[in-house]
Enzyme design. Structure first.
Site, short mmCIF file in Angstrom:
data_model
loop_
_atom_site.label_atom_id
_atom_site.label_comp_id
_atom_site.label_asym_id
_atom_site.label_seq_id
_atom_site.Cartn_x
_atom_site.Cartn_y
_atom_site.Cartn_z
N MET A 1 9.73 25.91 -0.17
CA MET A 1 9.04 24.93 -1.01
C MET A 1 10.01 24.10 -1.84
O MET A 1 9.87 22.88 -1.96
CB MET A 1 8.03 25.64 -1.92
CG MET A 1 7.07 24.71 -2.63
SD MET A 1 5.89 25.55 -3.67
CE MET A 1 4.76 26.26 -2.50
N TYR B 1 13.58 32.83 4.52
CA TYR B 1 12.36 33.40 5.08
C TYR B 1 12.50 33.64 6.59
O TYR B 1 12.98 32.78 7.32
CB TYR B 1 11.17 32.46 4.84
CG TYR B 1 10.68 32.43 3.41
CD1 TYR B 1 10.24 33.61 2.77
CD2 TYR B 1 10.66 31.25 2.70
CE1 TYR B 1 9.78 33.57 1.46
CE2 TYR B 1 10.20 31.20 1.38
CZ TYR B 1 9.76 32.37 0.78
OH TYR B 1 9.30 32.33 -0.52
N LYS C 1 0.85 -1.20 0.00
CA LYS C 1 0.00 0.00 0.00
C LYS C 1 0.88 1.25 0.00
O LYS C 1 2.09 1.15 0.26
CB LYS C 1 -0.90 -0.02 1.24
CG LYS C 1 -0.13 0.03 2.55
CD LYS C 1 -0.99 -0.31 3.76
CE LYS C 1 -0.15 -0.29 5.03
NZ LYS C 1 -0.85 -0.89 6.17
N ARG D 1 -10.52 -0.39 15.39
CA ARG D 1 -10.59 0.51 14.26
C ARG D 1 -11.62 0.01 13.25
O ARG D 1 -12.52 0.73 12.86
CB ARG D 1 -9.19 0.59 13.64
CG ARG D 1 -8.92 1.79 12.81
CD ARG D 1 -7.46 1.90 12.41
NE ARG D 1 -6.95 0.72 11.70
CZ ARG D 1 -5.76 0.65 11.14
NH1 ARG D 1 -4.92 1.67 11.21
NH2 ARG D 1 -5.36 -0.44 10.52
C1 LIG Z 1 0.01 -1.74 6.90
C2 LIG Z 1 -0.46 -3.03 7.45
C3 LIG Z 1 0.45 -4.03 7.83
C4 LIG Z 1 1.94 -3.84 7.82
O1 LIG Z 1 2.36 -3.16 8.97
P1 LIG Z 1 3.93 -2.89 9.24
O2 LIG Z 1 3.96 -2.30 10.58
O3 LIG Z 1 4.38 -1.94 8.19
O4 LIG Z 1 4.60 -4.20 9.13
C5 LIG Z 1 -0.08 -5.25 8.22
N1 LIG Z 1 -1.41 -5.47 8.26
C6 LIG Z 1 -2.31 -4.51 7.95
C7 LIG Z 1 -3.77 -4.80 8.06
C8 LIG Z 1 -1.86 -3.27 7.55
O5 LIG Z 1 -2.76 -2.32 7.23
#
Ligand SMILES: *Cc1c(COP(=O)(O)O)cnc(C)c1O
Length: 374
Positions: A314, A266, A35, A133
């Site tokens: 920036m 700045y 992701k 969550r």
């Molecule tokens: C992002 C995620 C992981 C990985 O977590 P890390 O701490 O990066 O290893 C595992 N399971 C789920 C459901 C996640 O969203």
């Protein structure tokens, strides 16, 4: 034409980290999390590399990422962890993605689409075993399983939960989450639902929680070369250690000599206390080099550290190179990674930014041109 800033991703480091996870995982399958564009490392390149090393499946946040992986030729199961909602279902079914389902309301629509496509669709269920969550509460799990099994064209392939505190080695929470997950999924024995993949461990679970490997593990940050508990994890890691896969480099675009008492940038946040030599860098918060690094960050030039001075803007930052030998326009400057004997890790930068390595990697990787090296 290339930007003066670039993020280099080491293929050999990604492979090394996968093999470290492979060893720790034992018999468990590995589902790399790709992701957020592979935590900034490039989702498609990372997925191809991990697939070549034997990844069993992949995890993405949204369906659109899974569609891109399919278009890139990834054939393994792809779990869609968030956003399994009515408008994403056609893409999920079309691209043969694996939705992670948290309640029964989505099942009829999923079933209709799967039926229309002429094939059974596998799904995973998410239990809230303590993360608080997403997911079905343990008390509702039995009804959800029953609903899935009673719905045509759907197949229960797996059940997952997520640890909230797996990177905290002092906490008892992970043992409790593991126990809750195992007690909840034990109900599956009452149903005749065939082989179901149970998975719980993120990197923290894989590294630090005894017994959490189950059928599959879901490492993210570890594959990219960082310990989930940051510098503490790096300090106490036993070999073979993870290797950071990202390097972020820029070039000096100007070397300036200014007198004592010069206000820089700045708000004149910094005033020179001596005649100074400054290197100008074409990098700033638009490149993920956030404004709150002002007054905190250091960079590597010729393998040596030098402080960033004045307000980061920036697209520009200044480095005090008065104490370095003869820096030149065009010299490589390392913002993240190794150079010679020097190294600046994402955990150190995260300390300056008051965040975690994950966010540093996402920012640098997603806001700059990236190349795969070695
Ligand atoms: C992002 C995620 C992981 C990985 O977590 P890390 O701490 O990066 O290893 C595992 N399971 C789920 C459901 C996640 O969203």
């Amino acid at each position: 034409m290339e930007s003066l800033n670039r993020v280099e991703i080491s293929r050999s480091a990604l492979i090394h980290n996968f093999q470290v996870c492979r060893q720790l995982a034992g018999d468990a399958a590995i589902l790399p999390l790709v992701k957020a564009d592979g935590y900034g490392h490039g989702m498609i390149d990372c997925a191809r590399i991990f697939a070549s090393q034997g990844a069993a499946a992949f995890g993405v946040a949204e369906a659109i990422e899974g569609v891109r992986l399919r278009e890139a030729g990834i054939t393994q199961p792809i779990l869609v962890l968030v956003g399994v909602v009515p408008q994403t279902l056609p893409a999920i079914v079309d691209a043969r993605l694996t939705p992670v389902v948290t309640d029964a309301t989505i099942l009829p629509a999923l079933s209709r689409l799967a039926g229309a496509s002429g094939s059974e669709l596998g799904l995973h269920l998410k239990v809230d075993a303590g993360m608080g969550r997403q997911g079905t509460l343990p008390a509702d799990f039995r009804d959800l399983v029953r609903a899935v099994l009673a719905t045509p064209h759907l197949r229960l392939d797996g059940v997952m939960a997520h640890f909230p505190l797996a990177d905290d080695r002092q906490s008892d929470n992970s043992a409790e989450v593991l126990r809750t997950f195992q007690q909840t999924t034990a109900m599956l024995a009452d149903f005749n639902c065939g082989k179901c993949c149970l998975h719980l461990a993120n990197s923290g679970g894989l590294f630090y929680v005894a017994g959490a490997r189950l059928d599959m593990v879901r490492p993210g940050i570890a594959l990219y070369g960082y310990y989930p508990d940051g510098a503490a994890g790096t300090a106490t890691a036993s070999p073979p250690r993870l290797r950071p896969a990202m390097r972020y480099v820029t070039r000096i675009i100007q070397v300036r000599r200014v007198p004592k008492g010069s206000g820089l940038g700045y708000c004149h946040l910094f005033t020179t206390a001596r005649p100074s030599t400054l290197a100008v860098l074409p990098v700033g918060y638009a490149n993920g080099y956030l404004r709150n690094l002002t007054g905190r960050a250091e960079v590597l030039i010729g393998g040596r550290r030098a402080p960033v001075v004045g307000r980061i803007s920036m697209n520009l930052a200044l480095v005090d190179v008065t104490d370095l030998p003869e820096p030149q326009v065009g010299d490589e400057v390392v913002l993240l990674g190794r150079q010679g004997q020097g190294e600046i890790g994402a955990d150190e930068i995260a300390g300056w930014m008051e965040t975690i390595s994950y966010e540093v990697l996402c920012l640098f990787g997603q806001l700059n041109a990236r190349v795969l090296v070695d």
